[in-house]
Design a protein around this motif. Sequence first.
Motif, PDB file in Angstrom:
ATOM      1  N   GLY A 137      70.445  27.124  38.170  1.00  0.00           N
ATOM      2  CA  GLY A 137      70.021  26.016  37.319  1.00  0.00           C
ATOM      3  C   GLY A 137      70.334  24.661  37.933  1.00  0.00           C
ATOM      4  N   GLN A 141      74.462  26.625  38.231  1.00  0.00           N
ATOM      5  CA  GLN A 141      75.007  27.792  37.528  1.00  0.00           C
ATOM      6  C   GLN A 141      73.947  28.897  37.560  1.00  0.00           C
ATOM      7  OE1 GLN A 141      75.899  26.788  33.440  1.00  0.00           O
ATOM      8  NE2 GLN A 141      73.939  25.824  33.055  1.00  0.00           N
ATOM      9  N   LEU A 143      71.528  31.514  36.085  1.00  0.00           N
ATOM     10  CA  LEU A 143      70.834  31.748  34.815  1.00  0.00           C
ATOM     11  C   LEU A 143      70.237  33.146  34.858  1.00  0.00           C
ATOM     12  CD1 LEU A 143      68.809  28.402  34.604  1.00  0.00           C
ATOM     13  CD2 LEU A 143      71.146  28.834  33.850  1.00  0.00           C
ATOM     14  N   ARG A 174      64.753  24.974  33.240  1.00  0.00           N
ATOM     15  CA  ARG A 174      63.675  24.095  32.741  1.00  0.00           C
ATOM     16  C   ARG A 174      63.732  22.709  33.371  1.00  0.00           C
ATOM     17  NH1 ARG A 174      63.904  26.239  26.428  1.00  0.00           N
ATOM     18  NH2 ARG A 174      64.077  28.431  27.034  1.00  0.00           N
ATOM     19  N   GLY A 175      64.688  22.497  34.269  1.00  0.00           N
ATOM     20  CA  GLY A 175      64.727  21.270  35.063  1.00  0.00           C
ATOM     21  C   GLY A 175      65.206  20.045  34.287  1.00  0.00           C
ATOM     22  N   CYS A 178      64.856  19.189  30.584  1.00  0.00           N
ATOM     23  CA  CYS A 178      65.836  19.794  29.664  1.00  0.00           C
ATOM     24  C   CYS A 178      67.163  19.042  29.843  1.00  0.00           C
ATOM     25  CB  CYS A 178      66.004  21.290  29.961  1.00  0.00           C
ATOM     26  SG  CYS A 178      67.490  22.005  29.254  1.00  0.00           S
ATOM     27  N   GLY A 179      67.819  19.263  30.969  1.00  0.00           N
ATOM     28  CA  GLY A 179      69.018  18.500  31.321  1.00  0.00           C
ATOM     29  C   GLY A 179      70.182  18.630  30.355  1.00  0.00           C
ATOM     30  N   ARG A 180      70.181  19.638  29.494  1.00  0.00           N
ATOM     31  CA  ARG A 180      71.272  19.763  28.509  1.00  0.00           C
ATOM     32  C   ARG A 180      72.625  19.966  29.179  1.00  0.00           C
ATOM     33  NH1 ARG A 180      69.885  20.853  23.104  1.00  0.00           N
ATOM     34  NH2 ARG A 180      71.651  22.256  22.839  1.00  0.00           N
ATOM     35  N   CYS A 181      72.630  20.630  30.345  1.00  0.00           N
ATOM     36  CA  CYS A 181      73.892  20.832  31.064  1.00  0.00           C
ATOM     37  C   CYS A 181      74.476  19.479  31.490  1.00  0.00           C
ATOM     38  CB  CYS A 181      73.697  21.758  32.258  1.00  0.00           C
ATOM     39  SG  CYS A 181      72.318  21.308  33.321  1.00  0.00           S
ATOM     40  N   PRO A 262      69.529  26.492  27.058  1.00  0.00           N
ATOM     41  CA  PRO A 262      68.607  27.257  26.214  1.00  0.00           C
ATOM     42  C   PRO A 262      68.010  28.499  26.883  1.00  0.00           C
ATOM     43  CG  PRO A 262      67.507  25.315  27.095  1.00  0.00           C
ATOM     44  CD  PRO A 262      68.931  25.242  27.568  1.00  0.00           C
ATOM     45  N   VAL A 263      68.307  28.711  28.159  1.00  0.00           N
ATOM     46  CA  VAL A 263      67.775  29.904  28.836  1.00  0.00           C
ATOM     47  C   VAL A 263      68.567  31.129  28.380  1.00  0.00           C
ATOM     48  CG1 VAL A 263      67.441  31.024  31.085  1.00  0.00           C
ATOM     49  CG2 VAL A 263      67.030  28.577  30.839  1.00  0.00           C
TER      50      VAL A 263
END
Length: 311
Positions: A137, A141, A143, A174-175, A178-181, A262-263
């Motif tokens: 990801g 990390q 996934l 999702r690149g 997304c960027g939630r990380c 979200p994956v």
Amino acid sequence: MEIYRKPLTAAEIKAKARELGADLVGVADGTRLDTSHITELDGARVIVLAKHLNDGVARIRRWDDRHKYYNDELALTHLEETSLELVYWLEDCGYPALIVPPTHVDPSRYANDPNAHIEPMLPLAHAAVEAGLGTLGLNLQLLTPEYGPRVILTAVLCSVDVQCDQPMQEALCRGPSCGRCLKTCPADAVREWERDWPACDRYRSPHGFAQLTEHLEKITQATDAATRKQLLRSEASFNLWQSILRGAGVITGCRRCADVCPVGADYEAMLADAHTEIPENTPQKEQRLAAMTGHSPAYEEQKRYIGILKI
Ligand code: SF4
Ligand code: SF4
């Protein structure tokens, strides 16, 4: 030696590993990962095992919650035992084998700087990609389709001549859209297909060697006995002692980037309601994400492991 060897297939090894407790298993070609610094004889195959981390603690929003450290440490202990059982089974079948745990680093690479990041003996996330378990990801990390990044890994090295798996072609990440990380990271360590590892280490090993040496320095440098005594009895000492006791808070720690990703088939059902909001997000983080295209030089370097982007 051949006469003692029971013929084995990759499917039989995977079935055995699952029976012993692994959730995901794949086989990578040892020559792609270079295992010769660990064993010159028995590293032709890297059997990568994964155990998923339980969702109950992934729903706790604080990055520094001790339940998370302990639950993850117990998952790792479970997977290490599974790996050891697999090693004994392979050896009963006539194939010498050994375990590479995710936390194992080469002490000869330590250069008297507790804050320096030391690479593990084998990059297990990359090994897992080679073994067909998932893709990397935005912060590198691993996934997986089943559990997203919420897995812990070990590898079993063995020169058993079975078919290898292949990396997935399509990226699971999702690149930057997304960027939630990146948004959640308390260390602000997430870059575009990169990670500031020394910054992350302070959080993913919150009571580790760097913190231990700092605390001991404070105690030894205190000028009066009362301060020394107070530092000795402090919460920092207590946390370090508890962590030394079984590794929780040293080999396990922050995993906010995994919890909010979200994956994974588990995310919607088990986690989404707990992580709708990302309280650590800031306008600065949003700005950095907006400037990312996904196709940075780091992406080109890691393309084999990230996969083809759908963005
Ligand atoms: S483990 Fe924690 S500190 Fe490290 S990248 Fe993930 S969220 Fe950031
Ligand atoms: S949180 Fe989003 S950007 Fe980060 S690894 Fe997961 S899918 Fe990729």
